[in-house]
Design a protein around this motif. Structure first.
Motif, short mmCIF file in Angstrom:
data_model
loop_
_atom_site.label_atom_id
_atom_site.label_comp_id
_atom_site.label_asym_id
_atom_site.label_seq_id
_atom_site.Cartn_x
_atom_site.Cartn_y
_atom_site.Cartn_z
N PHE A 82 0.71 -1.00 0.11
CA PHE A 82 0.13 -0.51 0.31
C PHE A 82 0.53 1.17 -0.46
N LYS A 83 0.24 2.36 -0.44
CA LYS A 83 0.77 3.86 -0.04
C LYS A 83 0.28 5.05 0.64
N VAL A 84 0.82 5.43 1.16
CA VAL A 84 0.29 6.74 2.08
C VAL A 84 0.97 7.73 1.11
N ASP A 85 -0.13 8.86 0.72
CA ASP A 85 0.04 10.17 -0.04
C ASP A 85 0.30 10.79 0.88
N ARG A 86 1.14 12.14 1.09
CA ARG A 86 1.28 13.26 1.87
C ARG A 86 0.11 13.97 2.30
N GLY A 87 -0.63 14.46 3.28
CA GLY A 87 -1.51 15.34 4.19
C GLY A 87 -2.69 14.40 4.01
N GLU A 88 -2.52 12.92 4.30
CA GLU A 88 -4.16 12.14 4.11
C GLU A 88 -4.05 11.56 5.14
N ILE A 89 -5.07 11.22 5.16
CA ILE A 89 -5.47 9.93 6.96
C ILE A 89 -6.37 8.94 6.03
N LEU A 90 -5.36 7.96 6.42
CA LEU A 90 -5.49 6.70 5.51
C LEU A 90 -6.03 5.65 6.72
N GLY A 91 -7.18 4.57 6.67
CA GLY A 91 -7.77 4.57 8.11
C GLY A 91 -7.47 2.86 7.85
N LEU A 92 -6.88 1.89 9.21
CA LEU A 92 -6.77 0.99 8.82
C LEU A 92 -7.07 0.08 9.59
N ILE A 93 -8.37 -0.75 9.35
CA ILE A 93 -8.88 -1.56 9.59
C ILE A 93 -9.51 -3.31 9.47
N GLY A 94 -9.97 -3.73 10.39
CA GLY A 94 -9.81 -5.10 10.42
C GLY A 94 -10.24 -5.93 11.96
N PRO A 95 -10.45 -6.87 11.56
CA PRO A 95 -10.81 -7.82 12.67
C PRO A 95 -9.83 -7.73 13.84
N ASN A 96 -10.24 -8.72 14.85
CA ASN A 96 -8.94 -8.85 16.10
C ASN A 96 -7.97 -9.86 15.26
N GLY A 97 -6.74 -9.47 15.79
CA GLY A 97 -6.04 -11.16 15.07
C GLY A 97 -5.71 -10.73 13.45
N SER A 98 -6.40 -9.52 12.96
CA SER A 98 -5.99 -8.94 11.20
C SER A 98 -4.72 -8.89 10.82
N GLY A 99 -3.40 -8.54 11.60
CA GLY A 99 -2.41 -7.97 11.41
C GLY A 99 -2.43 -6.24 11.56
N LYS A 100 -3.15 -5.58 12.01
CA LYS A 100 -3.65 -4.38 12.02
C LYS A 100 -1.95 -3.82 13.47
N SER A 101 -1.62 -4.10 14.05
CA SER A 101 -1.09 -3.49 15.44
C SER A 101 0.62 -4.83 14.62
N THR A 102 0.45 -5.33 14.06
CA THR A 102 1.98 -6.08 13.66
C THR A 102 2.32 -5.09 12.45
N ILE A 103 1.49 -4.51 11.39
CA ILE A 103 2.21 -3.72 10.56
C ILE A 103 2.81 -2.23 11.47
N PHE A 104 1.88 -2.19 12.16
CA PHE A 104 2.05 -0.64 12.92
C PHE A 104 3.58 -0.91 13.99
N ASN A 105 3.57 -1.91 13.70
CA ASN A 105 4.96 -1.90 14.80
C ASN A 105 5.93 -2.32 13.39
N LEU A 106 5.86 -3.24 12.50
CA LEU A 106 6.75 -2.90 11.52
C LEU A 106 7.14 -1.72 11.09
N LEU A 107 6.41 -1.35 11.04
CA LEU A 107 6.18 0.68 9.94
C LEU A 107 7.34 1.23 11.33
N SER A 108 7.36 1.18 12.95
CA SER A 108 7.61 1.83 14.01
C SER A 108 8.62 1.44 14.05
N GLY A 109 9.57 0.10 13.88
CA GLY A 109 10.99 -0.69 13.81
C GLY A 109 10.55 -1.47 15.23
N THR A 110 10.00 -1.83 16.24
CA THR A 110 9.56 -2.20 16.56
C THR A 110 9.67 -4.00 16.68
#
Length: 251
Positions: free
Chosen positions: A22-50
């Protein structure tokens, strides 16, 4: 601003994120949704280097950030909040935010970190009184503190992780409006993970939906809301099949 290609994270034999792009353009708000266990927090942990990625590429402002440490990613301009605020109770409200500012952008200057803390606290509507305590903030106040800490790092991209959790209806509306204000007035791009879809859908520019670690839908809020795959995930197979049949008839 952000380009993610074929991002994958495996924990042994379990794949938490599978080939997501996926991509995120400068100045936008991208909503990331999905059921529990869908991978949302994992993606945040990957993006933040955790967490380190198993495979894939993450380019932020043209720089590959996969493999960088969390502090280098913060220094590059990516800040994040966490679902459960955990302030340092031995520090004042101001000191909590200034500490985040020092870690993010004020390493060589205490004054710079404190200036960032002043701006961040004012932006979220919390007091800049340097003697104020974090005790007694309540759920809404703690969410504001978490957001102020992220803003104090000086982000160009904010990863907002469930900013509405534990809030009542009025507080949820206020928190959503605050995220939009941060984008509009501070020019900060946002990826927002949230379970309260009704509030999220009225604020975001685009939505991406995950299920079992895979991207199943992406587009404008109205498009995603009517996607049979999304309806099936949230409402069950029968509802999804009915919606899919109706979509085929409309074609």
């Amino acid at each position: 601003m952000l380009v993610v290609e074929r991002l994958t994270k495996r924990f042994g034999g379990f794949t938490a994120v599978n080939n997501v792009s996926f991509k995120v353009d400068r100045g936008e708000i991208l909503g990331l949704i999905g059921p529990n266990g869908s991978g949302k927090s994992t993606i945040f942990n990957l993006l933040s280097g955790t967490l380190p990625a198993t495979a894939g590429s993450m380019r932020f402002d043209g720089m590959e950030i996969a493999g960088l440490s969390p502090h280098r990613i913060i220094n590059s301009g990516i800040g994040r909040t966490f679902q459960i605020p955990r302030p340092f109770h031995r520090l004042t409200l101001f000191e909590n935010v200034a500490l985040a500012g020092y870690f993010g952008q004020g390493r060589d200057s205490r004054a710079k970190a404190e200036e960032g803390a002043e701006r961040a606290l004012a932006a979220v509507g919390l007091t800049t009184d340097r003697a104020a305590s974090v005790d007694g903030l309540g759920a809404a106040g703690l969410k504001k503190l978490e957001l102020a800490k992220a803003l104090a790092t000086g982000p160009k991209l904010l990863l907002a992780d469930e900013s509405l959790g534990g809030l009542d209806d009025k507080e949820m509306d206020q928190a959503a409006d605050m995220l939009r204000k941060i984008r509009d007035e501070l020019g900060i791009t946002i990826i927002w993970v949230e379970h309260i879809m009704g509030v999220l859908m009225r604020v975001v520019d685009r939505v991406m939906v995950l299920d079992h670690g895979e991207k199943i839908s992406e587009g404008l809020p109205a498009e995603v809301s009517s996607d049979p795959r999304v309806i099936e995930v949230y409402l069950g197979t029968d509802a999804g099949s009915t919606q899919a049949a109706a979509a085929r008839e409309r074609r």
